[in-house]
Design a protein around this motif. Structure first.
Motif, short mmCIF file in Angstrom:
data_model
loop_
_atom_site.label_atom_id
_atom_site.label_comp_id
_atom_site.label_asym_id
_atom_site.label_seq_id
_atom_site.Cartn_x
_atom_site.Cartn_y
_atom_site.Cartn_z
N ALA A 267 0.84 -1.21 0.00
CA ALA A 267 0.00 0.00 0.00
C ALA A 267 0.87 1.25 0.00
O ALA A 267 0.53 2.25 -0.65
CB ALA A 267 -0.93 -0.01 1.21
N ALA A 268 1.99 1.21 0.72
CA ALA A 268 2.91 2.35 0.73
C ALA A 268 3.42 2.61 -0.69
O ALA A 268 3.64 3.76 -1.09
CB ALA A 268 4.10 2.07 1.66
N ASN A 269 3.58 1.54 -1.45
CA ASN A 269 4.09 1.66 -2.82
C ASN A 269 3.04 2.22 -3.79
O ASN A 269 3.34 2.45 -4.96
CB ASN A 269 4.59 0.30 -3.33
CG ASN A 269 5.92 -0.07 -2.70
OD1 ASN A 269 6.66 0.81 -2.25
ND2 ASN A 269 6.24 -1.35 -2.68
N ARG A 270 1.81 2.39 -3.30
CA ARG A 270 0.75 3.01 -4.13
C ARG A 270 0.11 4.19 -3.40
O ARG A 270 -1.04 4.53 -3.66
CB ARG A 270 -0.32 1.98 -4.47
CG ARG A 270 0.11 0.96 -5.53
CD ARG A 270 -1.02 0.01 -5.75
NE ARG A 270 -0.77 -0.98 -6.79
CZ ARG A 270 -1.57 -1.15 -7.85
NH1 ARG A 270 -2.62 -0.40 -8.02
NH2 ARG A 270 -1.28 -2.09 -8.73
N ASP A 271 0.86 4.82 -2.51
CA ASP A 271 0.36 5.96 -1.75
C ASP A 271 0.49 7.22 -2.60
O ASP A 271 1.60 7.61 -2.98
CB ASP A 271 1.18 6.09 -0.45
CG ASP A 271 0.69 7.23 0.43
OD1 ASP A 271 -0.22 7.98 0.02
OD2 ASP A 271 1.24 7.36 1.55
N SER A 272 -0.65 7.87 -2.88
CA SER A 272 -0.61 9.06 -3.75
C SER A 272 0.11 10.23 -3.08
O SER A 272 0.46 11.19 -3.75
CB SER A 272 -2.03 9.47 -4.16
OG SER A 272 -2.78 9.79 -3.00
N ARG A 273 0.33 10.14 -1.75
CA ARG A 273 1.14 11.18 -1.09
C ARG A 273 2.59 11.09 -1.53
O ARG A 273 3.34 12.04 -1.37
CB ARG A 273 1.06 11.01 0.43
CG ARG A 273 -0.31 11.29 1.01
CD ARG A 273 -0.48 10.67 2.40
NE ARG A 273 -1.90 10.64 2.75
CZ ARG A 273 -2.76 9.74 2.27
NH1 ARG A 273 -2.34 8.79 1.44
NH2 ARG A 273 -4.02 9.80 2.59
N ARG A 274 2.98 9.93 -2.03
CA ARG A 274 4.37 9.71 -2.41
C ARG A 274 4.56 9.55 -3.92
O ARG A 274 5.61 9.89 -4.46
CB ARG A 274 4.90 8.46 -1.68
CG ARG A 274 6.29 7.98 -2.09
CD ARG A 274 7.37 8.99 -1.75
NE ARG A 274 8.70 8.52 -2.14
CZ ARG A 274 9.17 8.48 -3.40
NH1 ARG A 274 8.39 8.86 -4.40
NH2 ARG A 274 10.39 8.05 -3.65
#
Ligand code: OVV
Length: 399
Positions: free
Chosen positions: A313-320
């Motif tokens: 999920a971190a790898n698809r976080d729009s914040r990043r």
């Protein structure tokens, strides 16, 4: 002032979640930087910033209580002696990890590359000439078992235990649900074979496994410790790449513009594999356990608490990430946490990348078109995301 986290009733180990985790990932990220998962009584984070921060701070977010739901320091779920790297922190980890890192050094990998390339070309020559094959059962499962088990120095007999062992192990990081029970028997059978393969005498001289035992000769680890470190390579090095290759093939077969880019420039194989890891991370989750009272993303955490980190999920976080749900092999992928982050980041990542690059490049050189011949079949696992079957149709390149 530290706040209480929002409570969610999501079960990240249910069939429904695992079959398509992305809508729930968005709910988890939207709810807050850290949430409370009622069903398991654990904290969780699905945002890139907090996942990375927790992975970075190993003193506060420890691996020594296990990186699964069970707290192995409390004697919960003891299937096997703890890993000396995965389930250890410094100072032990500082002594054991370098033995693996040295065994898998750049020079060792350079020596392996010609063999890895030759195997990929031989396998693909055969598969591509058939014009239809299963990208998982005939390629993604076959290739790592061939090249990595050979490189490790394992004998031929019994290799069929490798995937059941890993399936069981990665299920065991989650709850004792039905999925766990279904892989338990085969996993336990495989465990005895795996344990035997970790002896110095079972490993081909000069192999990666034998190189781990060189750490004994240097006085860095005991014979028993070296055997456990070989077990780590065997545990972490096969299924992860099987799922990673399968996911990469699936992504390439379903994104024609990405395939066209790779086909025009096969040297994009390395970034393409990296983007596939970001896009569909084969290792979706790991836990940490707090060693003291702390705060993450403004949320107060008590000592001794389990927190589930959603790498995928971190790898698809729009914040990043810009347009995180877009598969784009030209994007900058650095900062993805598919291999983790910090002192525990994947020690074998260079081997995994080499396998991914070689397979995708060899495919791009041989194939004009690649497409699905049938809907893919998922294989659900409490930790891993990937496929059981991927029916592909390919058109060989002319000339
Ligand atoms: C990263 C990983 C997964 C599974 C097992 C191990 C490591 C280990 O060290 O045994």
């Amino acid at each position: 002032m530290a706040a209480f986290p929002p409570t969610l009733d999501i079960d990240p180990f249910s069939d429904q979640f695992l079959a398509d985790p992305y809508p729930d990932h968005e709910r988890l990220r939207a709810a807050g930087p850290v949430v409370w998962l009622e069903k398991y009584g654990v904290y969780a984070s699905a945002r890139h910033a907090e996942v990375q921060q927790a992975l970075q701070d190993w003193r506060t977010f420890s691996s020594a209580a296990g990186v699964g739901l069970a707290n192995i320091q409390k004697g919960e779920a003891f299937f096997r002696p703890p890993s000396l790297v995965l389930e250890a922190d410094p100072p032990l980890h500082e002594r054991t990890r370098p033995v693996l890192a040295l065994a898998l050094s750049p020079s060792a990998l350079r020596d392996l590359r010609p063999k890895f390339e030759a195997e990929a070309h031989a396998l693909l020559d055969r598969l591509v000439s058939h014009r239809a094959f299963d990208g998982v059962t005939e390629l993604a499962e076959v290739y790592p078992i061939r090249v990595f088990a050979d490189a490790l120095g394992l004998c031929e007999e019994g290799r069929e235990h490798l995937l059941p062992y890993a399936a069981f192990l990665f299920n065991a990081f989650g709850p004792r649900n039905q999925r766990f029970e279904e892989t338990l028997r085969a996993g336990e059978e495989a465990r005895d074979w795996v344990t035997r393969q970790c002896n110095r005498g079972a490993l081909r001289p000069g192999s990666l496994g034998a190189r781990v035992f060189d750490g004994v000769d240097r006085g860095e680890v005991s014979v028993d410790e070296a055997a456990l470190l070989v077990r780590s390579l065997l545990s972490a090095g096969l299924d992860t790449t099987v799922y990673g290759l399968g996911n990469a093939l699936f992504a390439m077969a379903t994104h024609p513009e990405a395939w066209a880019q790779l086909q025009a420039r096969p040297e994009l194989a390395r970034p393409a594999f990296e983007e596939a890891l970001r896009f569909e991370s084969s290792v979706q989750t790991f836990f940490r356990t707090t060693t003291t009272e702390t705060e993450l993303g403004g949320v107060a955490l008590p000592a001794g608490a389990k927190i589930l980190l959603f790498l995928g999920a971190a790898n698809r976080d729009s914040r990043r990430w810009e347009q995180p749900d877009r598969f784009d092999i030209l994007r900058k992928t650095s900062g993805h946490v598919a291999f983790g982050y910090g002192i525990h980041s994947c020690v074998g990542q260079a081997v995994a990348r080499m396998e991914g690059e070689i397979v995708l490049q060899a495919l791009a050189e041989r194939i004009e078109r690649i497409e699905l011949a049938a809907p893919p079949v998922r294989r659900l696992n409490n930790t891993l995301r990937g496929l059981a079957s991927l029916a592909l149709r390919v058109t060989p390149r002319r000339g």
